[in-house]
Design an enzyme around this catalytic site. Sequence first.
Site, PDB file in Angstrom:
ATOM      1  N   SER A 170      28.717  18.407  74.576  1.00  0.00           N
ATOM      2  CA  SER A 170      27.648  19.210  74.447  1.00  0.00           C
ATOM      3  C   SER A 170      26.195  18.465  74.142  1.00  0.00           C
ATOM      4  O   SER A 170      25.159  19.213  74.462  1.00  0.00           O
ATOM      5  CB  SER A 170      27.609  20.128  73.247  1.00  0.00           C
ATOM      6  OG  SER A 170      28.662  21.275  73.751  1.00  0.00           O
ATOM      7  N   LYS A 200      23.823  19.327  77.316  1.00  0.00           N
ATOM      8  CA  LYS A 200      23.280  20.240  77.256  1.00  0.00           C
ATOM      9  C   LYS A 200      21.746  20.620  77.359  1.00  0.00           C
ATOM     10  O   LYS A 200      21.020  21.077  78.354  1.00  0.00           O
ATOM     11  CB  LYS A 200      23.756  21.623  76.489  1.00  0.00           C
ATOM     12  CG  LYS A 200      25.377  21.720  76.650  1.00  0.00           C
ATOM     13  CD  LYS A 200      25.838  22.808  75.596  1.00  0.00           C
ATOM     14  CE  LYS A 200      27.370  22.838  75.499  1.00  0.00           C
ATOM     15  NZ  LYS A 200      27.826  23.686  74.318  1.00  0.00           N
ATOM     16  N   TYR A 245      30.086  21.440  85.039  1.00  0.00           N
ATOM     17  CA  TYR A 245      29.713  21.717  83.693  1.00  0.00           C
ATOM     18  C   TYR A 245      30.956  20.692  82.857  1.00  0.00           C
ATOM     19  O   TYR A 245      30.455  19.927  82.119  1.00  0.00           O
ATOM     20  CB  TYR A 245      29.895  23.095  83.261  1.00  0.00           C
ATOM     21  CG  TYR A 245      30.076  23.039  81.560  1.00  0.00           C
ATOM     22  CD1 TYR A 245      28.972  23.002  80.872  1.00  0.00           C
ATOM     23  CD2 TYR A 245      31.373  23.506  80.988  1.00  0.00           C
ATOM     24  CE1 TYR A 245      28.992  23.114  79.612  1.00  0.00           C
ATOM     25  CE2 TYR A 245      31.287  23.506  79.682  1.00  0.00           C
ATOM     26  CZ  TYR A 245      30.252  23.273  78.848  1.00  0.00           C
ATOM     27  OH  TYR A 245      30.176  23.286  77.174  1.00  0.00           O
ATOM     28  N   TYR A 303      24.807  25.037  66.371  1.00  0.00           N
ATOM     29  CA  TYR A 303      25.394  26.263  66.306  1.00  0.00           C
ATOM     30  C   TYR A 303      25.341  26.734  65.188  1.00  0.00           C
ATOM     31  O   TYR A 303      24.230  26.981  64.641  1.00  0.00           O
ATOM     32  CB  TYR A 303      27.109  25.880  66.666  1.00  0.00           C
ATOM     33  CG  TYR A 303      27.005  25.049  67.855  1.00  0.00           C
ATOM     34  CD1 TYR A 303      26.586  24.989  69.086  1.00  0.00           C
ATOM     35  CD2 TYR A 303      27.966  23.847  67.755  1.00  0.00           C
ATOM     36  CE1 TYR A 303      26.688  24.302  70.231  1.00  0.00           C
ATOM     37  CE2 TYR A 303      27.993  23.016  68.743  1.00  0.00           C
ATOM     38  CZ  TYR A 303      27.707  23.134  69.923  1.00  0.00           C
ATOM     39  OH  TYR A 303      27.940  22.161  70.966  1.00  0.00           O
ATOM     40  N   VAL A 305      31.244  17.444  71.131  1.00  0.00           N
ATOM     41  CA  VAL A 305      32.458  17.376  70.322  1.00  0.00           C
ATOM     42  C   VAL A 305      33.356  15.916  70.535  1.00  0.00           C
ATOM     43  O   VAL A 305      34.309  15.720  69.772  1.00  0.00           O
ATOM     44  CB  VAL A 305      33.592  18.380  70.743  1.00  0.00           C
ATOM     45  CG1 VAL A 305      33.456  19.543  70.133  1.00  0.00           C
ATOM     46  CG2 VAL A 305      33.628  18.523  72.254  1.00  0.00           C
TER      47      VAL A 305
HETATM   48  N1  GLN Z   1      33.011  20.638  76.997  1.00  0.00           N
HETATM   49  C1  GLN Z   1      32.987  20.957  75.838  1.00  0.00           C
HETATM   50  C2  GLN Z   1      33.431  22.475  75.981  1.00  0.00           C
HETATM   51  O1  GLN Z   1      32.951  22.940  76.900  1.00  0.00           O
HETATM   52  C3  GLN Z   1      31.703  20.728  75.120  1.00  0.00           C
HETATM   53  C4  GLN Z   1      31.609  21.371  73.687  1.00  0.00           C
HETATM   54  C5  GLN Z   1      30.857  20.712  72.648  1.00  0.00           C
HETATM   55  O2  GLN Z   1      30.819  19.370  72.852  1.00  0.00           O
HETATM   56  N2  GLN Z   1      30.607  21.329  71.496  1.00  0.00           N
HETATM   57  O3  GLN Z   1      34.108  22.938  75.134  1.00  0.00           O
END
Ligand code: GLN
Length: 307
Positions: free
Chosen positions: A63, A66, A189, A241, A259
């Site tokens: 993420s 993003k 993505y 988040y 993550v």
């Molecule tokens: N690729 C992971 C997902 O879409 C990214 C989520 C994250 O890093 N919080 O679940």
Amino acid sequence: MENMNQFLSKLVEKYRPLSSGAPASYIPELAKADPSQFAIAVVTCDGKVFQAGDVSHKFTLQSASKPFVYGMALEEHGREFMRSRVGVEPSGEAFNSIVELEKYTHRPYNPMINSGAIAVSSFIKDTKNMKRLDRILELFSDYTGHAVTIDEDVFMSEKQTAHRNRSIAHLLRHFEIIGDDIEESLDLYFKQCSVLVNTTDLAMMAATLANGGAQPNTKKVLVKKEHVPDILSLMFTCGMYDSAGEWAYTVGLPAKSGVSGGLLTVVPGKMGIATYSPLIDQQGHSIRGVHAVRDLVEQFNLNIFVN
Ligand code: GLN
């Protein structure tokens, strides 16, 4: 700043023994991460690099990708289009929540959660000369200052297990936020999430945003100055988040976690900070990273609300 390297080494020493949390396992390949890895890096707006720990260890952006792809979509489609498709409100929900679409408009709440980010990726299109994936790889190469590659194993691992993200994408298609290229957009993505960087790269990416969109070393403008506040405000309110409020209260800076264990923090006009440690908490943030950034921000008085 002279004692920065020393302070970063102390942080690594202080928090490496912290062994709470666990590597993400819903993407099976990520569960293989070495829990002992821990690194922290700072890059200033004039390109000075400070670092400590396992800074050359590579990990996938997840993420943390993003905000940068959102910046690319903003450049391409402009603010109004982006706002018409993806909101700017914190959702107060987990990053992968499925109830993340606004009640009447059905827009994803914001581009920092999966629903918003999947929509954003779908807006990146092939150009005459370049495929959409190559454009994204070029973007991250420009941010890091060198060619980047994708971790194919992490990509396949996520693609094969992404029932939840797939259902989010279909919901987005149902509400006509995205088009028919659902699988292609999901692949894009997952691939942006699988881009490999090290902690210093991530700090360079953060420093580019701190520097008004110009990469500190190459000076290349990767996102227009006028779009930087759009990205940073969303990182501030939504980047962490359902613990964005806690982060704002205790750190007071825009940030984004992934993550895999990466965490980037932007100190506008000053520096980018990045940490990596795969042991994450329930919200998906690196536990050692959160501690280390808090200490660093306090030590150098970096909270934007502290005068
Ligand atoms: N690729 C992971 C997902 O879409 C990214 C989520 C994250 O890093 N919080 O679940």
